[in-house]
Scaffold this active site. Structure first.
Site, PDB file in Angstrom:
ATOM      1  N   SER A 289      -3.410  -9.662  -0.312  1.00  0.00           N
ATOM      2  CA  SER A 289      -2.566 -10.099   0.808  1.00  0.00           C
ATOM      3  C   SER A 289      -1.119 -10.382   0.442  1.00  0.00           C
ATOM      4  O   SER A 289      -0.334 -10.727   1.322  1.00  0.00           O
ATOM      5  CB  SER A 289      -3.167 -11.368   1.431  1.00  0.00           C
ATOM      6  OG  SER A 289      -3.253 -12.418   0.458  1.00  0.00           O
TER       7      SER A 289
ATOM      8  N   GLY B 287       2.727  -5.071  -0.496  1.00  0.00           N
ATOM      9  CA  GLY B 287       2.470  -3.776   0.096  1.00  0.00           C
ATOM     10  C   GLY B 287       1.851  -3.836   1.474  1.00  0.00           C
ATOM     11  O   GLY B 287       2.204  -4.664   2.318  1.00  0.00           O
TER      12      GLY B 287
ATOM     13  N   GLU C  88      -1.737 -13.791  -8.514  1.00  0.00           N
ATOM     14  CA  GLU C  88      -0.324 -13.931  -8.834  1.00  0.00           C
ATOM     15  C   GLU C  88      -0.103 -14.970  -9.923  1.00  0.00           C
ATOM     16  O   GLU C  88      -0.861 -15.939 -10.044  1.00  0.00           O
ATOM     17  CB  GLU C  88       0.462 -14.329  -7.578  1.00  0.00           C
ATOM     18  CG  GLU C  88       0.406 -13.307  -6.452  1.00  0.00           C
ATOM     19  CD  GLU C  88       1.137 -12.012  -6.774  1.00  0.00           C
ATOM     20  OE1 GLU C  88       1.910 -11.993  -7.749  1.00  0.00           O
ATOM     21  OE2 GLU C  88       0.934 -11.030  -6.039  1.00  0.00           O
TER      22      GLU C  88
ATOM     23  N   ASP D 263      -8.678 -13.396  -9.360  1.00  0.00           N
ATOM     24  CA  ASP D 263      -9.041 -12.002  -9.605  1.00  0.00           C
ATOM     25  C   ASP D 263     -10.122 -11.580  -8.613  1.00  0.00           C
ATOM     26  O   ASP D 263     -11.294 -11.962  -8.756  1.00  0.00           O
ATOM     27  CB  ASP D 263      -9.516 -11.848 -11.040  1.00  0.00           C
ATOM     28  CG  ASP D 263      -9.890 -10.422 -11.393  1.00  0.00           C
ATOM     29  OD1 ASP D 263      -9.752  -9.527 -10.530  1.00  0.00           O
ATOM     30  OD2 ASP D 263     -10.326 -10.197 -12.540  1.00  0.00           O
ATOM     31  N   ALA D 264      -9.755 -10.781  -7.634  1.00  0.00           N
ATOM     32  CA  ALA D 264     -10.701 -10.370  -6.601  1.00  0.00           C
ATOM     33  C   ALA D 264     -11.840  -9.523  -7.151  1.00  0.00           C
ATOM     34  O   ALA D 264     -12.872  -9.373  -6.487  1.00  0.00           O
ATOM     35  CB  ALA D 264      -9.977  -9.597  -5.494  1.00  0.00           C
TER      36      ALA D 264
ATOM     37  N   TYR E 208      -1.066  13.022  -7.841  1.00  0.00           N
ATOM     38  CA  TYR E 208      -1.704  12.015  -7.000  1.00  0.00           C
ATOM     39  C   TYR E 208      -3.041  12.515  -6.445  1.00  0.00           C
ATOM     40  O   TYR E 208      -4.080  12.282  -7.031  1.00  0.00           O
ATOM     41  CB  TYR E 208      -0.784  11.547  -5.860  1.00  0.00           C
ATOM     42  CG  TYR E 208      -1.298  10.268  -5.239  1.00  0.00           C
ATOM     43  CD1 TYR E 208      -0.874   9.040  -5.722  1.00  0.00           C
ATOM     44  CD2 TYR E 208      -2.244  10.287  -4.231  1.00  0.00           C
ATOM     45  CE1 TYR E 208      -1.377   7.850  -5.206  1.00  0.00           C
ATOM     46  CE2 TYR E 208      -2.766   9.119  -3.702  1.00  0.00           C
ATOM     47  CZ  TYR E 208      -2.324   7.902  -4.192  1.00  0.00           C
ATOM     48  OH  TYR E 208      -2.843   6.741  -3.685  1.00  0.00           O
TER      49      TYR E 208
ATOM     50  N   VAL F  81       7.636   2.207  -0.285  1.00  0.00           N
ATOM     51  CA  VAL F  81       8.128   1.697  -1.561  1.00  0.00           C
ATOM     52  C   VAL F  81       7.418   0.375  -1.804  1.00  0.00           C
ATOM     53  O   VAL F  81       7.692  -0.627  -1.147  1.00  0.00           O
ATOM     54  CB  VAL F  81       9.651   1.495  -1.544  1.00  0.00           C
ATOM     55  CG1 VAL F  81      10.131   1.018  -2.912  1.00  0.00           C
ATOM     56  CG2 VAL F  81      10.360   2.786  -1.163  1.00  0.00           C
TER      57      VAL F  81
END
Length: 401
Positions: A51, A54, A77, A113-114, A239, A277
């Site tokens: 969340s 991005g 974070e 840490d998900a 990619y 970006v």
């Protein structure tokens, strides 16, 4: 108090320091770009994994402002130290929590840490204690590595082509000035491909669904979405036809597996977003040049992460048709993949060189967007003024708050 005058300290696209005021201002701008919900009807209970940055950040802000979303956001974070500021996502989350509280939204944040079982357990506990069941799960994680909770093995992702080496033009900045560089990436081996799938594929998304389902936390009509990307044939070798593409294909296959598991009580979708970006995308070779050209071509029709999050929420709430492709994916990238746009981007890509870079690519815009990911280059922010770096993580409200 930890007031400091902060300097960016960047090398290329990577910044070692973020600016608290600038990060907050970026969130404020995104908030103001989102239409506000009319009335005070409570929105769905949502879990947003990833969340703080991005598309996950954009989806969180749109969910809060436009749909009065309740629930939990998860991010991983770093806090401030004596030498460095906190991560940009830390400051963005702090400001998002303030805006959510001001809007009366019952939403909180978990830092951890998900990928770990511990965070899954804590998230499930919080959701069960406060809300009961979850209506919506948005999965938007981009990470360099993942520890498999079942085996303890640490997998490291590798952004590489498959089958053959990749050589292409790339955009680099030397002393702030853009130039065209040459990129050579060797092809990934099978182990690198498999590790990337383990990190960026659907394995963890599936584990989240399993964790919530085992606790009886999936509401009737539950929906879950995971962010994916297709992109242009220009970037396909590194990619969609590379290790990242293998991971995204696994993510999309996982959506079908989750639908089988839900047995009609809910639905899982992958969402093909357009170019953006982000801190994740700047790590992908050649994407910077492609995105700079794309922005030059699209101009005012460029769709920001906020624009795309608004469109996504409209589809999730039934305000707009899902607009699924033949593989059952929600498509938000029509503006990017328009044949005329792609033809113009291809033409600019083929002719761009040192002499034509300024006309072919919007490098100044791209450079500013990268800075803003870390709270720099934001209009209206006084970077000569000391800022408070030791911003606390948002507190969790009590159940009866």
């Amino acid at each position: 108090m930890s007031l400091r005058e902060i300097k960016p300290g960047n090398r290329g696209y990577l910044y070692v320091n973020s600016h608290p005021t600038g990060c907050g201002a970026v969130v404020d701008r995104m908030w103001q770009q989102t239409p506000e919900q009319v009335g005070d009807r409570p929105g769905p209970v949502a879990l947003v994994i990833g969340s703080s940055a991005g598309y996950g950040l954009a989806a969180t802000l749109v969910g809060l402002r436009a749909h009065r979303m309740r629930g939990l956001g998860i991010a991983f974070e770093s806090a401030a130290t004596e030498r460095r500021t906190a991560g940009a996502g830390w400051y963005r989350t702090a400001r998002t929590a303030e805006l959510a509280a001001e809007a009366g939204s019952d939403f909180t944040f978990l830092n951890g840490d998900a990928f770990s079982d511990g965070v899954k357990d804590e998230a499930a506990d919080r959701l069960a204690d406060r809300f009961g069941k979850v209506d919506l799960l948005i999965y938007s994680i981009a990470a360099p590595r993942r520890t498999d909770p079942l085996t303890g093995e640490v997998h490291h992702s590798a952004i590489k082509p498959l089958g053959a080496d990749y050589r292409a033009k790339t955009l680099v900045f030397e002393d702030g000035a853009p130039r065209i560089g040459e990129l050579h990436l060797p092809a990934a081996d099978e182990a690198e491909r498999d590790a990337t799938v383990q990190v960026m594929g659907g394995a963890d998304w599936q584990l989240w669904i399993d964790a919530l389902q085992s606790r009886g936390l999936l509401a009737d009509g539950f929906r879950t979405v995971a962010l994916s990307y297709v992109g242009s044939d220009i970037t396909a070798p590194v990619y969609r036809a590379g290790t990242m593409g293998a991971a995204k294909q696994h993510l999309e296959d996982t959506a079908r597996a989750i639908n089988t598991r839900l047995q009609g009580t809910g639905h899982a979708y992958t969402v093909v977003a357009g170019a953006a970006v982000t801190q994740a995308s700047t790590a992908i070779p050649s994407i910077a040049l492609y995105t700079s050209i794309l922005h030059r071509v699209t101009g005012d029709s460029w769709q920001s992460t906020s624009d795309q999050a608004v469109a996504l929420w409209d589809r999730l709430t039934g305000a707009a048709e899902p607009d699924l492709d033949d593989q059952g994916r929600i498509r938000l990238d029509d503006w990017e993949m328009d044949p005329g746009v792609q033809a113009a981007v291809r033409g600019a890509w083929d002719r761009v060189d040192a002499d034509t870079l300024a006309d072919s690519a919007d490098t100044g815009w791209f450079r500013e967007q990268v800075g803003r990911l870390y709270g720099w280059d934001v209009p209206g922010v006084d970077y000569g003024t000391a800022a408070e770096t030791a911003v606390p993580w948002p507190a969790s409200p009590t159940p009866d708050a």
